[in-house]
Design a protein around this motif. Structure first.
Motif, PDB file in Angstrom:
ATOM      1  N   HIS A   2     -28.038  40.176  25.601  1.00  0.00           N
ATOM      2  CA  HIS A   2     -27.237  40.378  24.393  1.00  0.00           C
ATOM      3  C   HIS A   2     -27.095  39.059  23.641  1.00  0.00           C
ATOM      4  O   HIS A   2     -27.391  37.987  24.182  1.00  0.00           O
ATOM      5  CB  HIS A   2     -25.860  40.949  24.737  1.00  0.00           C
ATOM      6  CG  HIS A   2     -25.085  40.090  25.698  1.00  0.00           C
ATOM      7  ND1 HIS A   2     -25.097  40.296  27.062  1.00  0.00           N
ATOM      8  CD2 HIS A   2     -24.303  38.995  25.497  1.00  0.00           C
ATOM      9  CE1 HIS A   2     -24.348  39.392  27.650  1.00  0.00           C
ATOM     10  NE2 HIS A   2     -23.853  38.579  26.727  1.00  0.00           N
ATOM     11  N   ARG A   3     -26.620  39.135  22.419  1.00  0.00           N
ATOM     12  CA  ARG A   3     -26.447  37.943  21.585  1.00  0.00           C
ATOM     13  C   ARG A   3     -25.351  37.047  22.156  1.00  0.00           C
ATOM     14  O   ARG A   3     -24.372  37.525  22.735  1.00  0.00           O
ATOM     15  CB  ARG A   3     -26.121  38.334  20.140  1.00  0.00           C
ATOM     16  CG  ARG A   3     -27.266  39.018  19.409  1.00  0.00           C
ATOM     17  CD  ARG A   3     -26.810  39.511  18.042  1.00  0.00           C
ATOM     18  NE  ARG A   3     -26.502  38.408  17.143  1.00  0.00           N
ATOM     19  CZ  ARG A   3     -27.346  37.898  16.255  1.00  0.00           C
ATOM     20  NH1 ARG A   3     -28.561  38.400  16.132  1.00  0.00           N
ATOM     21  NH2 ARG A   3     -26.994  36.898  15.471  1.00  0.00           N
ATOM     22  N   LEU A   4     -25.532  35.768  21.943  1.00  0.00           N
ATOM     23  CA  LEU A   4     -24.594  34.788  22.485  1.00  0.00           C
ATOM     24  C   LEU A   4     -23.752  34.110  21.417  1.00  0.00           C
ATOM     25  O   LEU A   4     -22.885  33.304  21.744  1.00  0.00           O
ATOM     26  CB  LEU A   4     -25.369  33.719  23.269  1.00  0.00           C
ATOM     27  CG  LEU A   4     -26.229  34.224  24.430  1.00  0.00           C
ATOM     28  CD1 LEU A   4     -26.999  33.070  25.049  1.00  0.00           C
ATOM     29  CD2 LEU A   4     -25.378  34.918  25.481  1.00  0.00           C
ATOM     30  N   ASP A   5     -24.006  34.434  20.144  1.00  0.00           N
ATOM     31  CA  ASP A   5     -23.270  33.762  19.061  1.00  0.00           C
ATOM     32  C   ASP A   5     -21.945  34.466  18.778  1.00  0.00           C
ATOM     33  O   ASP A   5     -21.683  34.936  17.671  1.00  0.00           O
ATOM     34  CB  ASP A   5     -24.127  33.689  17.794  1.00  0.00           C
ATOM     35  CG  ASP A   5     -24.609  35.057  17.339  1.00  0.00           C
ATOM     36  OD1 ASP A   5     -24.661  36.002  18.160  1.00  0.00           O
ATOM     37  OD2 ASP A   5     -24.944  35.182  16.143  1.00  0.00           O
ATOM     38  N   ASP A  27     -21.180  25.844   8.014  1.00  0.00           N
ATOM     39  CA  ASP A  27     -22.542  25.306   7.884  1.00  0.00           C
ATOM     40  C   ASP A  27     -22.886  24.373   9.037  1.00  0.00           C
ATOM     41  O   ASP A  27     -23.993  24.416   9.589  1.00  0.00           O
ATOM     42  CB  ASP A  27     -22.696  24.558   6.555  1.00  0.00           C
ATOM     43  CG  ASP A  27     -22.705  25.509   5.376  1.00  0.00           C
ATOM     44  OD1 ASP A  27     -22.962  26.713   5.591  1.00  0.00           O
ATOM     45  OD2 ASP A  27     -22.449  25.052   4.240  1.00  0.00           O
ATOM     46  N   MET A  28     -21.950  23.516   9.412  1.00  0.00           N
ATOM     47  CA  MET A  28     -22.201  22.576  10.501  1.00  0.00           C
ATOM     48  C   MET A  28     -22.453  23.308  11.810  1.00  0.00           C
ATOM     49  O   MET A  28     -23.377  22.981  12.554  1.00  0.00           O
ATOM     50  CB  MET A  28     -21.014  21.626  10.660  1.00  0.00           C
ATOM     51  CG  MET A  28     -21.221  20.559  11.733  1.00  0.00           C
ATOM     52  SD  MET A  28     -19.749  19.566  12.048  1.00  0.00           S
ATOM     53  CE  MET A  28     -18.730  20.748  12.920  1.00  0.00           C
ATOM     54  N   PHE A  29     -21.648  24.334  12.082  1.00  0.00           N
ATOM     55  CA  PHE A  29     -21.816  25.073  13.326  1.00  0.00           C
ATOM     56  C   PHE A  29     -23.083  25.905  13.300  1.00  0.00           C
ATOM     57  O   PHE A  29     -23.721  26.114  14.333  1.00  0.00           O
ATOM     58  CB  PHE A  29     -20.601  25.958  13.588  1.00  0.00           C
ATOM     59  CG  PHE A  29     -20.516  26.423  15.015  1.00  0.00           C
ATOM     60  CD1 PHE A  29     -20.117  25.545  16.017  1.00  0.00           C
ATOM     61  CD2 PHE A  29     -20.853  27.713  15.369  1.00  0.00           C
ATOM     62  CE1 PHE A  29     -20.053  25.950  17.343  1.00  0.00           C
ATOM     63  CE2 PHE A  29     -20.795  28.128  16.687  1.00  0.00           C
ATOM     64  CZ  PHE A  29     -20.393  27.246  17.674  1.00  0.00           C
ATOM     65  N   GLN A  30     -23.486  26.365  12.142  1.00  0.00           N
ATOM     66  CA  GLN A  30     -24.743  27.107  12.026  1.00  0.00           C
ATOM     67  C   GLN A  30     -25.932  26.216  12.367  1.00  0.00           C
ATOM     68  O   GLN A  30     -26.907  26.666  12.971  1.00  0.00           O
ATOM     69  CB  GLN A  30     -24.890  27.675  10.607  1.00  0.00           C
ATOM     70  CG  GLN A  30     -24.084  28.935  10.347  1.00  0.00           C
ATOM     71  CD  GLN A  30     -24.520  30.088  11.229  1.00  0.00           C
ATOM     72  OE1 GLN A  30     -25.703  30.405  11.328  1.00  0.00           O
ATOM     73  NE2 GLN A  30     -23.552  30.736  11.860  1.00  0.00           N
ATOM     74  N   ASN A  31     -25.850  24.936  12.002  1.00  0.00           N
ATOM     75  CA  ASN A  31     -26.911  23.990  12.377  1.00  0.00           C
ATOM     76  C   ASN A  31     -26.984  23.840  13.888  1.00  0.00           C
ATOM     77  O   ASN A  31     -28.067  23.733  14.471  1.00  0.00           O
ATOM     78  CB  ASN A  31     -26.668  22.628  11.724  1.00  0.00           C
ATOM     79  CG  ASN A  31     -26.897  22.655  10.229  1.00  0.00           C
ATOM     80  OD1 ASN A  31     -27.692  23.455   9.730  1.00  0.00           O
ATOM     81  ND2 ASN A  31     -26.224  21.781   9.500  1.00  0.00           N
ATOM     82  N   SER A  32     -25.823  23.824  14.513  1.00  0.00           N
ATOM     83  CA  SER A  32     -25.770  23.735  15.974  1.00  0.00           C
ATOM     84  C   SER A  32     -26.371  24.981  16.615  1.00  0.00           C
ATOM     85  O   SER A  32     -27.098  24.901  17.608  1.00  0.00           O
ATOM     86  CB  SER A  32     -24.330  23.542  16.432  1.00  0.00           C
ATOM     87  OG  SER A  32     -24.265  23.379  17.824  1.00  0.00           O
ATOM     88  N   ILE A  33     -26.085  26.123  16.043  1.00  0.00           N
ATOM     89  CA  ILE A  33     -26.644  27.385  16.552  1.00  0.00           C
ATOM     90  C   ILE A  33     -28.167  27.374  16.447  1.00  0.00           C
ATOM     91  O   ILE A  33     -28.879  27.779  17.376  1.00  0.00           O
ATOM     92  CB  ILE A  33     -26.046  28.581  15.792  1.00  0.00           C
ATOM     93  CG1 ILE A  33     -24.593  28.810  16.234  1.00  0.00           C
ATOM     94  CG2 ILE A  33     -26.869  29.849  16.014  1.00  0.00           C
ATOM     95  CD1 ILE A  33     -23.875  29.911  15.484  1.00  0.00           C
TER      96      ILE A  33
END
Length: 953
Positions: free
Chosen positions: A427-430, A698-704
């Motif tokens: 399953h997805r982890l985000d 946006d910053m956390f999306q880069n981490s993802i």
């Protein structure tokens, strides 16, 4: 035609054609070695599971080389100009990704995370990380391309990483092989000249063995290229060593017999046939035994062990070449083959082996006990600690290794080769729940011994993001609670003041109501008085007006009368002249005028008084009117004051309840704050919690993007060790951390997730486990195979046991002794991990040759009329001793040719085999002679008793 057949000319032609085909068909060896140089592990081990997850990650990770560019200022910190130059290089690579096959790149100045992790704290070194597609070019070409681009003026630049280091190892092996080939050929040529005292025999021997090697190596490499035949960095070098070593031994055996037969007066054809019959049989027995031993390696599970199967192909080819091509030279050259020697002596006995065998036959038990006493300590002293760091195989001055050393010096030692913990779920982890679990594991990894830092989707900088943890969020809540409580406190105080004010307001309202009644009466009286005042003022104004008019008329009359009378009187005075009278009249008129002016002024004042009285009368009239309105307003005020008094009374009654409620709320918030502050100082406050809206940040999306797979079902945690990632501490720790992570997920939504540690440390640990486990299994298979072959060769069940026992004693002692040699000469505390295995197969497979030589000659002597087993083994030892010692010198010298290669594994294997051969030379005549004596002759107990009685007397 008969002559051609007799001289084996067609064999020569056939081998010339085979040799040409082999050379033409030979693939690119360097490229083939690079492609198959990596250790292949079973698909179910951790590092391979991790590699599979990585390959499914997407194009940025799948099938890529992991390359690190190291920028270093040797004697000072990087200047601003240096940093600008590095950034320019990084920007150039970023903008030319397609040209260089770059799938992903991390520049040292790209973001906060890279600044923290890719820039050394001492300011001397920066690192740029690249993932380059393997399909772009072979690793050596990739290295060359990146090296050219990375060159920055005034800065030392290196290209390193696991793939670059593996390539450097392959290159070192290839360079070592070139040295080994030349040294081996020169050494064998010199030894054969000494042995046969002829320059022709060495040339023929080297030619036949050379044909064997080229042919067999071409076969092996084509099998590798087309059928994925087992192959490693060591396949070629060990084929060279084994084939030239045993090939020369076999040739010595064959040529010695041929020379002996010629010395007996046989013609060259008969001598050749007899040599092939007698020596050829021994060669076949020996070669077949070695062949079985190496073929048994195909049953190994470990790819490196399997790669030694290529030697079996070489041995099989060697046997065919020696027994088909050598007859041509024997038949054609005959005695000339040994030119300039003309006298051919028969076989002679070696004094060393004859002496050892004779003494052992006389006292077998004593010699065996002494041998056991000598070899047992050596066998037990072997520690078994091995070095699995393949980077030690590469010289420090090789650029890839030099770059690694720079990184280890200025960063943590594990920085150049990080480990990667992969977590793959269905399953997805985000989401908050799974990210919380990943964060918990990240923290445990960071807290583990020997871990320099760990980064993940929740901690991309290797540090906790404060707003995503409960303690930080509780701090914000507590600050709000503090503000709320402070406000409620003020509100409570204000409420109390409201109660006090309401009471005062009620009292004042009551007083005001009483005052308004009095005021209303006073206003009524005032209104009546003001009306009277108005009437009086109006009357006064009228009186003043009439009086003012009469006064003005009287003054006018009086002025005229006075003026006329004064002129008359002055004119009537005597004694005054006209001028004086004029002056007197003028002065009198002036005085009269002044009096009249004063009178007029009085009239004006009266007029003003009249006006003021009029205004006062008008004001009094307005006052009377206003008092009427005031009387009405006072009535309304009286009514309102009554209502205010009533409302203030109600407020004074209810406001204490409001104050009590506010205090209750404040006390409740206080208790809640106490709990929250306690929670904030507890371990529970370190819990990760990410609000839904922060996931879209946006910053956390880069981490993802960096730490989760494109489908968001896999996560990666990067782990960098403090110690060398190839050292024992890091390799063991890598999989301990993986097990810890797996255990942490038990009972959670990730309990069924695949958890695997990838990277160099985990791969080495898997290699260690597979290699050590498969070594025992493979060694057992090899010993069983060789043992079965020996049973057929010796036609005995016990002799194979003696032989294999002898070989194992030599192996264990040589390995133990080699530990000391390596430490003393090379300064290394541990043998390389390949040394025990390769030393084992070489020493066992090649050492069995000598035992077969001896036991074959032992059996032949029975046919020559020597019936006593003890006499046969004594005679055989003397005859074969010379052959074995010569063969051991040649084989030892061939292995010694590995030492200049500079490759630790090859050096250590060479030393172990050389020491083992020396041990075999001395213990083989002891063990085999004692075995034969005890097996067939038994112990002469009577002789023992007699000698004992003599000793007593």
């Amino acid at each position: 035609m008969q002559k051609y057949l007799k001289n084996h000319v067609f064999s020569l032609i056939a081998w010339i054609l085979i040799l040409i085909i082999s050379v033409v068909a030979l693939p690119n060896i360097t490229q083939l070695t690079r492609q198959h140089s990596n250790v292949s592990l079973p698909s179910n081990v951790q590092s391979e599971v991790a590699q599979t997850i990585q390959n499914d990650w997407g194009s940025k990770k799948k099938n890529t080389y992991e390359v690190a560019i190291v920028f270093n200022k040797q004697h000072s910190k990087l200047s601003e100009a240096d940093k600008t130059a590095i950034n320019n290089t990084a920007n150039y690579l970023e903008s030319h990704k397609k040209q260089y096959g770059i799938k992903d790149a991390l520049s040292p100045n790209e973001n906060i995370a890279t600044k923290k992790k890719l820039q050394s704290k001492d300011g001397t070194t920066w690192i740029m990380q690249l993932n380059i597609a393997k399909s772009h070019a072979p690793i050596n070409e990739v290295e060359n391309q990146i090296n050219r681009v990375a060159k920055t003026e005034g800065i030392r630049t290196y290209v390193t990483g696991a793939d670059a280091l593996q390539n450097a190892f392959s290159n070192s092996i290839q360079e070592g092989i070139k040295k080994t080939e030349i040294i081996t050929i020169i050494f064998i040529f010199i030894v054969l000249i000494i042995v046969f005292r002829s320059p022709i025999v060495p040339l023929i021997s080297l030619l036949t063995v050379g044909v064997s090697f080229i042919t067999s190596f071409s076969i092996v490499t084509n099998l590798v290229e087309h059928f994925n035949f087992p192959f490693s960095n060591f396949t070629q070098v060990f084929m060279i060593i084994v084939l030239f070593g045993i090939g020369t031994d076999y040739n010595i055996l064959l040529y010695d017999k041929f020379k002996e037969n010629l010395g007996k007066g046989m013609d060259r054809y008969k001598a050749m046939k007899d040599s092939l019959r007698v020596a050829g049989k021994t060669i076949l027995y020996s070669g077949a035994t070695i062949l079985i031993g190496f073929i048994a390696l195909s049953l190994a599970k470990f790819s490196v062990y399997q790669s030694a199967v290529g030697v079996a192909v070489g041995v099989a080819t060697l046997l065919v070449v020696l027994l088909t091509l050598n007859p041509f030279f024997m038949a054609v050259l005959g005695e000339k083959m040994f030119w300039p020697v003309k006298k051919f002596a028969g076989e002679s006995e070696d004094k060393l082996w004859h002496g050892i065998s004779k003494s052992t036959l006389a006292h077998p038990i004593i010699f065996l006990l002494v041998l056991a006493a000598v070899v047992t300590p050596f066998s037990l002293m072997y520690s078994g600690h091995l070095n699995y760091d393949d980077t030690d195989e590469v010289a420090d001055n090789v650029p890839a290794k030099a770059g690694l050393l720079v990184v280890q010096k200025h960063f943590s030692k594990g920085m150049a080769e990080p480990s990667y913990l992969y977590i793959k779920s269905k399953h997805r982890l985000d989401n908050e729940a799974n990210l919380k679990l990943i964060d918990q594991v990240t923290k445990k990894l960071q807290a583990s011994k020997d871990v320099s830092f760990a980064t993940s989707v929740t901690q991309p900088y290797g540090e906790a993001i404060s707003p995503l943890y409960v303690n930080s969020q509780l701090g914000t809540v507590n600050d709000g609670v503090d503000e709320a409580r402070s406000g409620l406190g003020k509100l409570s105080k204000g409420s109390k003041k409201v109660t006090s004010g309401a009471n005062k307001l009620q009292s004042g309202a009551d007083q005001l109501q009483g005052g308004t009644g009095t005021l209303k009466d006073g206003v009524g009286r005032l209104q009546s008085g003001s009306e009277k005042l108005t009437n009086g003022l109006n009357e006064l104004s009228s009186q003043i007006s009439s009086q003012s008019g009469a006064q003005s008329a009287a003054m006018a009359r009086m002025g005229n009368s006075y003026s006329t009378s004064l002129v008359k009187n002055i004119n009537g005075l005597s004694g005054l002249n006209a001028q004086q009278k004029g002056a007197a009249i003028q002065a009198a008129n002036a005085a009269m005028q002044s009096a009249m002016s004063s009178a007029q002024s009085s009239n004006d004042s009266t007029a003003r008084l009249q006006a003021a009285v009029g205004q006062l009368a008008a004001g009094s009239s307005q006052l009377s009117s206003g008092l009427g309105s005031l009387s009405t307003g006072v009535g309304q005020l009286d009514s309102g004051t009554s209502q205010l008094s009533s409302g203030a009374g109600k407020l004074a009654t209810k406001s204490p309840k409001i104050t009590s409620g506010i205090d209750d709320v404040n006390n409740g918030l206080g208790q809640g704050e106490t709990y929250l502050r306690g929670l904030g100082s507890s371990a529970a406050a370190n819990t990760f919690y990410i609000p839904e809206e922060y996931l879209k940040n946006d910053m956390f999306q880069n981490s993802i993007k960096a730490y989760l797979s494109p489908n968001k079902k896999s996560a990666m945690i990067v782990v960098v060790f403090n110690s060398n990632p190839s050292a024992t501490e890091a390799t063991q720790k890598s999989q301990e951390l993986s097990a810890m992570a797996k255990k942490s997920f038990q009972g959670t939504t990730l309990s069924n997730a695949k958890v695997a540690m990838g990277g160099q440390s985990s791969k080495i640990e898997d290699t260690k486990n597979i290699a050590s486990g498969d070594f025992i299994r493979t060694a057992a298979i090899m010993l069983i195979g060789i043992g079965i072959a020996l049973i057929f060769v010796t036609r005995s069940l016990l002799q194979p046991i003696y032989i294999l026992g002898t070989l194992l004693i030599a192996y264990l002692c040589s390995l133990s002794i080699n530990q000391w040699i390596v430490k003393a000469l090379l300064g290394r505390n541990m043998l390389t991990w390949n040394t025990p295995f390769f030393s084992f197969i070489m020493l066992i497979a090649l050492g069995v040759d000598y035992s077969i030589f001896l036991m074959t000659r032992y059996r032949e002597l029975e046919n020559e009329g020597i019936t006593s087993p003890s006499e046969r083994i004594l005679h055989a030892s003397g005859i074969i001793g010379k052959v074995v010692i010569s063969a051991a010198i040649i084989l030892g010298g061939t292995f010694a040719a590995l030492i200049p290669s500079g490759i630790p594994t090859l050096i250590e294997v060479a030393l172990t085999v050389i020491v083992g051969l020396i041990i075999l030379i001395f213990i083989m005549p002891i063990t085999l002679s004692a075995g034969i004596k005890l097996t067939y002759g038994g112990l002469n107990w009577n002789k023992f008793k007699i000698s004992k009685k003599k000793h007593k007397h």
